[in-house]
Motif scaffolding. Sequence first.
Motif, PDB file in Angstrom:
ATOM      1  N   GLY A   1      -8.340   2.666 -18.556  1.00  0.00           N
ATOM      2  CA  GLY A   1      -9.504   3.547 -18.474  1.00  0.00           C
ATOM      3  C   GLY A   1      -9.245   4.855 -17.786  1.00  0.00           C
ATOM      4  N   VAL A   2      -7.998   5.145 -17.442  1.00  0.00           N
ATOM      5  CA  VAL A   2      -7.675   6.403 -16.769  1.00  0.00           C
ATOM      6  C   VAL A   2      -7.663   7.539 -17.788  1.00  0.00           C
ATOM      7  N   ASP A   3      -8.308   8.666 -17.451  1.00  0.00           N
ATOM      8  CA  ASP A   3      -8.367   9.805 -18.362  1.00  0.00           C
ATOM      9  C   ASP A   3      -7.270  10.825 -18.096  1.00  0.00           C
ATOM     10  N   ALA A   4      -6.682  10.821 -16.903  1.00  0.00           N
ATOM     11  CA  ALA A   4      -5.631  11.774 -16.565  1.00  0.00           C
ATOM     12  C   ALA A   4      -4.891  11.280 -15.330  1.00  0.00           C
ATOM     13  N   VAL A   5      -3.663  11.783 -15.162  1.00  0.00           N
ATOM     14  CA  VAL A   5      -2.847  11.477 -13.993  1.00  0.00           C
ATOM     15  C   VAL A   5      -2.467  12.793 -13.331  1.00  0.00           C
ATOM     16  N   LEU A   6      -2.663  12.879 -12.014  1.00  0.00           N
ATOM     17  CA  LEU A   6      -2.322  14.078 -11.253  1.00  0.00           C
ATOM     18  C   LEU A   6      -1.340  13.712 -10.154  1.00  0.00           C
ATOM     19  N   LEU A   7      -0.178  14.352 -10.167  1.00  0.00           N
ATOM     20  CA  LEU A   7       0.855  14.113  -9.167  1.00  0.00           C
ATOM     21  C   LEU A   7       0.842  15.243  -8.143  1.00  0.00           C
ATOM     22  N   SER A   8       0.857  14.891  -6.875  1.00  0.00           N
ATOM     23  CA  SER A   8       0.914  15.893  -5.812  1.00  0.00           C
ATOM     24  C   SER A   8       2.365  16.096  -5.414  1.00  0.00           C
ATOM     25  N   LEU A   9       2.887  17.314  -5.640  1.00  0.00           N
ATOM     26  CA  LEU A   9       4.292  17.608  -5.401  1.00  0.00           C
ATOM     27  C   LEU A   9       4.451  18.449  -4.140  1.00  0.00           C
ATOM     28  N   SER A 157      -4.456  -1.521  -4.354  1.00  0.00           N
ATOM     29  CA  SER A 157      -5.781  -2.086  -4.613  1.00  0.00           C
ATOM     30  C   SER A 157      -6.645  -1.146  -5.448  1.00  0.00           C
ATOM     31  N   THR A 158      -6.338   0.157  -5.401  1.00  0.00           N
ATOM     32  CA  THR A 158      -7.104   1.124  -6.192  1.00  0.00           C
ATOM     33  C   THR A 158      -6.988   0.825  -7.674  1.00  0.00           C
ATOM     34  N   TRP A 159      -5.779   0.501  -8.129  1.00  0.00           N
ATOM     35  CA  TRP A 159      -5.562   0.249  -9.542  1.00  0.00           C
ATOM     36  C   TRP A 159      -6.315  -0.996 -10.007  1.00  0.00           C
ATOM     37  N   GLN A 160      -6.511  -1.946  -9.095  1.00  0.00           N
ATOM     38  CA  GLN A 160      -7.214  -3.171  -9.455  1.00  0.00           C
ATOM     39  C   GLN A 160      -8.712  -2.932  -9.644  1.00  0.00           C
ATOM     40  N   ARG A 161      -9.220  -1.831  -9.102  1.00  0.00           N
ATOM     41  CA  ARG A 161     -10.660  -1.545  -9.189  1.00  0.00           C
ATOM     42  C   ARG A 161     -10.998  -0.579 -10.319  1.00  0.00           C
ATOM     43  N   LEU A 162      -9.999  -0.092 -11.007  1.00  0.00           N
ATOM     44  CA  LEU A 162     -10.253   0.915 -12.034  1.00  0.00           C
ATOM     45  C   LEU A 162     -11.138   0.387 -13.157  1.00  0.00           C
TER      46      LEU A 162
END
Length: 210
Positions: A1-9, A157-162
Amino acid sequence: GVDAVLLSLSNPQAEMGQVAKWAQEAGDVPCGAQVAAANGRIVADLKEAGADFLAFDAEASSAEALLETEMGYVLALSSEPTDSFLRLLDAFPLEGLWLYDWQGTLTVRHQMELLRLHLLSRTPLFAPARPDIGPAELECLRDAGVVAIALNGADASTWQRLGDLRQAIDGLPPRAHRREERPEVVLPLGRELASQEEDEEEEGEEFPPE
């Protein structure tokens, strides 16, 4: 269900391999990177690594970083910009405003500030959120111009709540249409004052002489 991924560099040149890895794993899901001080070289490297968009800081990034037409751009905001600054953003090719240090709880004042950012910039808002955010707060954020919320993926745990969060977002009621004219609501005291004013006007009427 993720619409986008943002990486902090923190070190873009050294982390391009991670960007390429995430972009490949993401597949059709847009993958972007947040870089504090972006320039044309970094944007070119991000594009080559497979990144779809760049989140940048306006104060530290070079103007040439926005010349790549095939890259999406998101402005990262960490302060309260002026009204004139927000109005100027309409002239730039921005996909959204990323409020990366914004923190709830969402009060009425916070909602008003979000709405100010959205209306003056005429740009969608992206805001961080807690994994356990409820439907009511999601609805309030949406009504303030927030079109996407971001969760910190460093916590497993964040990924488990998505899944639950995706379901809550999809279950939000339709946005209410604002009426062109609000219904007039008058308190009893207001009716009494209005009646007194009408009586005073009638008593003070002057008729022309016959």
